[in-house]
Every structure is written in structure tokens, then in C-alpha cells.
Design an enzyme around this catalytic site. Structure first.
Site: not given
Ligand code: SAM
Length: 316
Positions: A71, A108, A152, A154
Site C-alpha cells: 500500500c 485488507e 489503526r 484499515r
Molecule cells: C501490507 S504487507 C502484508 C502483511 C501481511 N498481510 C500480514 O498480515 O502480516 C504487504 C506484503 O507484500 C509483499 N510484497 C510486495 N511485493 C510483492 C510481490 N511482488 N510478490 C509477493 N509479495 C510482495 C511485501 O513484502 C509485504 O510483506
């Protein structure tokens, strides 16, 4: 058992929430190696595939698909640029949705996605998910309302496959901050309730960088009997521990400590507990503290995610 596939999984905030609602997470994915390390140390049963989502060709069948794509383009904390390619990773979620055809899905994201400059992305996601065959609802929820001791907000999308004939309703708040005499819901924990039992000076577990001018451009402290400010992913910007002196306002965007008593940021473990993770959460020693804060701050609070998942009608 109900099954789920988890995308953009991070260290597993969504999945820790799902496990409390009786879901078995079959597959998880993230591009960040340390997120996988933390996840596997705490939830070793899941097949966690490390790598770019765009390279994953096929996904296992499951009842539920969840994902919290990045995000940075919409986030208060990130670089606000709705044109960044990272903002289009929802298309990968949509690809998985069309392939898996789960009974339901949950997404989310940050509430800022509904701002004027990114509303087209928000509407595009709704349109895609509806075209994929889902009845979709979207709502911004406050984590406090579900017992998370932290401010927070969301945004959630929840979709139920149209052929199942059910509609999703978001959960009513399960907790209250100030109870009226006839309100029987539990109180939201305070910082004291949440982290009061943890060591006061957990050496090596908190960011000790100086409090630079940007840090002191706002009030980063909350007292023991309040809830925390938002747990962010950047360790330098993490809120103060309540043991720190009160901050007083000098003028707009400038605050100073009211005494010379020692001050510190919340530790990554305290941040995790405030997010709703266990205080026994394991953090493998495969990286320094900045990444620990990052995976914790990026996570969705497990109790919030569980509240959203629990109110999906019984379609399983
Ligand atoms: C907002 S975080 C999600 C956190 C998770 N939902 C949690 O509850 O712990 C977004 C995640 O997307 C991952 N991400 C970013 N680009 C990505 C990609 N191209 N392929 C896979 N994961 C990716 C990031 O490393 C990050 O951990």
C-alpha cells in the site's frame, strides 16, 4: 477443515487471525525472506513460497483467499504516488481469485486508498472482483473496535461467490473504550494491559536512533492508560514507550520532551503484542531489528482479521 490461501502474507498477521477461526492455511507467499523466516518460526505447517507473486503460475484450491497487497502508494507513511507499479499488484490477487474460485475472499489495505487521487484504483478493484463472480462489500474498520489497543484504520474488501446466494455483513464492534451501564462488551485493553508485563528496558529490542526533528514533529507518545498510536513499519517512526517523558507542544509540528528522563521507542516485540500477536512470538536471528519492526508494522492485527473472517456466513 476450512482451507485458505494467503498472498502478500508478510509475517502472517492475517493467517494468525485465520488460525483462531479454524482455517488451515495451505499456501502463503511473500517476496521478503525475513517475513517467511518469522512466519515459519511461528506457523511451520504452511507451505510458504518465497518469491514474486508474478512468478507463481498455479495456486492450490481453497475455500478462502486472503491478501493484503502493498500500500505504499496510498499509505500515510509511504510515498503517496498512486501511479507506482506496486499499486497494481491487486491484479495478481485478481488472477489468483479467478484461478482458485474460492467461496470467499478477504483483502485488507490502508484506508487512504479511498482518497480522491487513488479512488480510481479502489473502484477498479471493486469492479474486477465483481466481474470475477463475487458479491463484494467494502468498509473501513477501526482496530480498536475489535479489541486491538491501537489506533489503526484499515479498509477491507470481503467477497462471497455469487452462486452461494449469501451476503456479507461487517462485524459490529466487539469491544468498547468507555462502557455505558448496559453495555456488556469487554473494554479495549490499554497499553498497561497489553505490554505492562514486558521488561522496561529490553536492550537490543528497540531502535535507539536519535529522536530527529521529523520524529518530534508530532506527539509520538501515549500514556499507560491509553491505546497506542499506529504501529508503523519504519522503526525510526515507531511510537514512544509510555515510560518516556511526556511530549509538550512547542508550536505547529514541533514537540519536545518535558524532562531529561530517558525515553525510548516501543520495542519490536511490544509493537507485535500491540498488533495482537502473542508475546511469545518468535523472531529468528536472521536479520537486524529494522526488518523485525517492518514485518510487524506491515501486518494486519490478527484479532481484527479474525473478526472480519468470523462473520462470513456458514458457506463452508
Ligand atoms: C501490507 S504487507 C502484508 C502483511 C501481511 N498481510 C500480514 O498480515 O502480516 C504487504 C506484503 O507484500 C509483499 N510484497 C510486495 N511485493 C510483492 C510481490 N511482488 N510478490 C509477493 N509479495 C510482495 C511485501 O513484502 C509485504 O510483506
Amino acid at each position: 477443515m476450512r482451507t485458505a490461501v494467503s498472498l502478500f502474507t508478510g509475517c502472517g498477521g492475517s493467517d494468525a487471525g485465520l488460525s483462531t477461526c479454524g482455517f488451515e492455511v495451505l499456501m502463503a507467499n511473500d517476496v521478503l525472506a525475513y517475513a517467511k523466516d518469522v512466519y515459519e518460526a511461528n506457523m511451520p505447517e504452511t507451505d510458504y513460497r518465497l518469491g514474486d507473486i508474478r512468478k507463481i503460475k498455479s495456486f492450490p484450491k481453497a475455500d478462502l483467499l486472503v491478501g493484503c497487497y502493498p500500500c505504499q502508494g496510498f499509505s500515510q507513511a509511504g510515498v503517496r504516488d498512486p501511479s507506482r507499479s506496486i499499486n497494481y499488484l491487486y491484479r495478481e490477487f485478481d488472477r489468483a481469485l479467478r484461478q482458485i474460485k474460492p467461496k470467499a475472499f478477504i483483502v485488507e489495505n490502508v484506508a487512504g486508498m479511498r482518497r480522491a487521487d487513488s479512488i480510481h484504483l479502489y473502484e477498479n478493484q471493486l469492479r474486477r472482483f465483481r466481474l470475477a463472480g463475487y458479491k463484494v462489500k467494502a468498509k473501513v474498520l477501526s482496530a480498536i473496535d475489535y479489541g486491538v489497543p491501537q489506533e489503526r484504520m484499515r479498509l477491507f474488501f470481503v467477497g462471497i461467490r455469487s452462486d452461494l446466494g449469501e451476503t456479507y455483513e461487517f462485524p459490529e464492534p466487539t469491544h468498547v473504550q468507555l462502557s455505558s451501564s448496559d453495555d456488556t462488551r469487554p473494554f479495549v485493553p490499554t497499553l498497561k494491559d497489553a505490554i505492562g508485563h514486558l521488561p522496561e528496558w529490553p536492550t537490543g529490542e528497540y531502535d535507539e536512533q536519535p529522536f530527529h526533528w521529523y520524529y518530534l514533529s508530532r506527539n509520538r507518545r501515549r500514556g499507560w492508560h491509553e491505546v497506542s498510536k499506529t504501529i508503523v513499519a519504519n522503526s525510526r517512526h515507531v511510537p514512544l514507550h509510555p515510560i518516556s517523558p511526556v511530549l509538550t507542544r512547542l508550536h505547529t509540528d514541533s514537540w519536545k520532551f518535558s524532562s531529561d528522563a530517558p525515553a525510548r521507542r516501543l520495542s519490536y516485540r511490544e509493537a507485535a503484542v500491540i498488533q495482537g500477536f502473542s508475546d511469545r512470538m518468535k523472531f529468528p536471528d536472521t536479520c537486524g531489528i529494522a526488518l523485525r519492526y517492518r514485518v510487524v508494522g506491515n501486518a494486519v492485527p490478527p484479532p481484527l482479521f479474525a473478526a472480519v473472517a468470523r462473520t462470513i456466513p456458514d458457506i463452508w
